[in-house]
Design a protein around this motif. Sequence first.
Motif, PDB file in Angstrom:
ATOM      1  N   UNK A 122      -7.029   3.247   3.523  1.00  8.80           N
ATOM      2  CA  UNK A 122      -8.231   4.090   3.541  1.00  8.80           C
ATOM      3  C   UNK A 122      -8.307   4.944   4.797  1.00  8.80           C
ATOM      4  N   UNK A 123      -7.139   5.237   5.392  1.00  6.39           N
ATOM      5  CA  UNK A 123      -7.110   5.935   6.672  1.00  6.39           C
ATOM      6  C   UNK A 123      -6.188   7.146   6.607  1.00  6.39           C
ATOM      7  N   UNK A 124      -6.619   8.225   7.256  1.00 11.11           N
ATOM      8  CA  UNK A 124      -5.815   9.447   7.373  1.00 11.11           C
ATOM      9  C   UNK A 124      -5.473   9.635   8.847  1.00 11.11           C
ATOM     10  N   UNK A 125      -4.189   9.775   9.130  1.00  6.31           N
ATOM     11  CA  UNK A 125      -3.707   9.971  10.495  1.00  6.31           C
ATOM     12  C   UNK A 125      -3.209  11.416  10.611  1.00  6.31           C
ATOM     13  N   UNK A 126      -3.822  12.191  11.484  1.00 10.96           N
ATOM     14  CA  UNK A 126      -3.442  13.590  11.666  1.00 10.96           C
ATOM     15  C   UNK A 126      -2.389  13.724  12.752  1.00 10.96           C
ATOM     16  N   UNK A 150      -4.348  24.345  23.420  1.00 12.42           N
ATOM     17  CA  UNK A 150      -5.062  23.205  22.834  1.00 12.42           C
ATOM     18  C   UNK A 150      -4.184  22.548  21.759  1.00 12.42           C
ATOM     19  N   UNK A 151      -4.216  21.235  21.717  1.00 13.13           N
ATOM     20  CA  UNK A 151      -3.633  20.472  20.614  1.00 13.13           C
ATOM     21  C   UNK A 151      -4.616  19.358  20.286  1.00 13.13           C
ATOM     22  N   UNK A 152      -4.834  19.130  18.988  1.00 15.98           N
ATOM     23  CA  UNK A 152      -5.819  18.128  18.566  1.00 15.98           C
ATOM     24  C   UNK A 152      -5.200  17.226  17.500  1.00 15.98           C
ATOM     25  N   UNK A 153      -5.421  15.939  17.641  1.00 16.75           N
ATOM     26  CA  UNK A 153      -5.027  14.950  16.647  1.00 16.75           C
ATOM     27  C   UNK A 153      -6.217  14.041  16.368  1.00 16.75           C
ATOM     28  N   UNK A 154      -6.163  13.304  15.277  1.00 20.95           N
ATOM     29  CA  UNK A 154      -7.271  12.426  14.989  1.00 20.95           C
ATOM     30  C   UNK A 154      -6.982  11.453  13.861  1.00 20.95           C
ATOM     31  N   UNK A 155      -7.948  10.603  13.626  1.00 22.68           N
ATOM     32  CA  UNK A 155      -7.893   9.592  12.569  1.00 22.68           C
ATOM     33  C   UNK A 155      -9.203   9.673  11.795  1.00 22.68           C
ATOM     34  N   UNK A 156      -9.098   9.659  10.467  1.00 22.95           N
ATOM     35  CA  UNK A 156     -10.288   9.741   9.619  1.00 22.95           C
ATOM     36  C   UNK A 156     -10.237   8.668   8.538  1.00 22.95           C
ATOM     37  N   UNK A 206       0.837  -1.191   0.000  1.00 27.12           N
ATOM     38  CA  UNK A 206       0.000   0.000   0.000  1.00 27.12           C
ATOM     39  C   UNK A 206       0.876   1.245   0.000  1.00 27.12           C
ATOM     40  N   UNK A 207       0.407   2.242  -0.674  1.00 24.54           N
ATOM     41  CA  UNK A 207       1.124   3.508  -0.754  1.00 24.54           C
ATOM     42  C   UNK A 207       0.950   4.294   0.541  1.00 24.54           C
ATOM     43  N   UNK A 208       1.997   5.000   0.928  1.00 22.81           N
ATOM     44  CA  UNK A 208       1.938   5.930   2.057  1.00 22.81           C
ATOM     45  C   UNK A 208       2.140   7.324   1.480  1.00 22.81           C
ATOM     46  N   UNK A 209       1.198   8.229   1.757  1.00 23.63           N
ATOM     47  CA  UNK A 209       1.281   9.610   1.296  1.00 23.63           C
ATOM     48  C   UNK A 209       1.417  10.517   2.506  1.00 23.63           C
ATOM     49  N   UNK A 210       2.411  11.399   2.472  1.00 26.57           N
ATOM     50  CA  UNK A 210       2.650  12.325   3.576  1.00 26.57           C
ATOM     51  C   UNK A 210       2.268  13.738   3.127  1.00 26.57           C
ATOM     52  N   UNK A 211       1.358  14.368   3.866  1.00 22.02           N
ATOM     53  CA  UNK A 211       0.856  15.701   3.523  1.00 22.02           C
ATOM     54  C   UNK A 211       1.461  16.749   4.444  1.00 22.02           C
ATOM     55  N   UNK A 212       1.841  17.865   3.861  1.00 16.99           N
ATOM     56  CA  UNK A 212       2.382  19.018   4.590  1.00 16.99           C
ATOM     57  C   UNK A 212       3.564  18.634   5.499  1.00 16.99           C
ATOM     58  N   UNK A 213       4.621  18.073   4.900  1.00 16.73           N
ATOM     59  CA  UNK A 213       5.790  17.710   5.705  1.00 16.73           C
ATOM     60  C   UNK A 213       6.496  18.948   6.267  1.00 16.73           C
ATOM     61  N   UNK A 214       6.997  18.806   7.482  1.00 21.75           N
ATOM     62  CA  UNK A 214       7.772  19.854   8.153  1.00 21.75           C
ATOM     63  C   UNK A 214       9.111  19.251   8.563  1.00 21.75           C
ATOM     64  N   UNK A 215       9.884  19.973   9.355  1.00 21.47           N
ATOM     65  CA  UNK A 215      11.201  19.488   9.752  1.00 21.47           C
ATOM     66  C   UNK A 215      11.147  18.169  10.510  1.00 21.47           C
ATOM     67  N   UNK A 216      10.243  18.041  11.472  1.00 22.17           N
ATOM     68  CA  UNK A 216      10.225  16.877  12.359  1.00 22.17           C
ATOM     69  C   UNK A 216       8.997  15.999  12.229  1.00 22.17           C
ATOM     70  N   UNK A 217       8.017  16.420  11.437  1.00 26.10           N
ATOM     71  CA  UNK A 217       6.780  15.656  11.348  1.00 26.10           C
ATOM     72  C   UNK A 217       6.066  15.977  10.053  1.00 26.10           C
ATOM     73  N   UNK A 218       5.006  15.230   9.817  1.00 22.21           N
ATOM     74  CA  UNK A 218       4.145  15.446   8.668  1.00 22.21           C
ATOM     75  C   UNK A 218       2.755  15.779   9.189  1.00 22.21           C
ATOM     76  N   UNK A 219       2.094  16.740   8.568  1.00 23.27           N
ATOM     77  CA  UNK A 219       0.774  17.173   9.026  1.00 23.27           C
ATOM     78  C   UNK A 219      -0.253  16.057   9.048  1.00 23.27           C
ATOM     79  N   UNK A 220      -0.177  15.180   8.058  1.00 21.33           N
ATOM     80  CA  UNK A 220      -1.069  14.019   7.995  1.00 21.33           C
ATOM     81  C   UNK A 220      -0.404  12.945   7.153  1.00 21.33           C
ATOM     82  N   UNK A 221      -0.734  11.706   7.457  1.00 18.89           N
ATOM     83  CA  UNK A 221      -0.250  10.559   6.694  1.00 18.89           C
ATOM     84  C   UNK A 221      -1.460   9.763   6.236  1.00 18.89           C
TER      85      UNK A 221
END
Length: 116
Positions: free
Chosen positions: A20-24, A107-113, A1-16
């Motif tokens: 069929x799952x998005x990890x924030x 506040x900090x928020x994370x989630x899975x979609x 399965x492909x892994x797509x990384x969205x909005x990469x930064x120095x130490x993390x990625x905004x979402x992976x």
Amino acid sequence: MTITRLQPEDRLTGAVVHGNTVYLAGQVADDPDLDAEGQTADILRQIDALLAEAGTSRARLLSVQIFLSDMNDMAAMNRAWDAWLDPAAKPARATVEARLADPRWKVEITGIAALP
């Protein structure tokens, strides 16, 4: 399965995206000087943008974890949350108090979609 990384930064990625799952990643406010309600609204805007970039939406959130630097901010955070939430698609949610990396963050928020 492909892994797509969205909005990469120095130490993390905004979402992976995997399968069929998005990890924030943990999202924090762009303006740390806002109050808890303002920070929450800003974070939820960022989450909407990340989910849209991944090809999904808040209606497909499966779970959310919210970290508050002070539980006394729960009511303020919930005002922004309630205004944003799709009442027909409420995710599982946990809210805990935690010391955040920047003392100005309330506040900090994370989630899975799911993807459609």
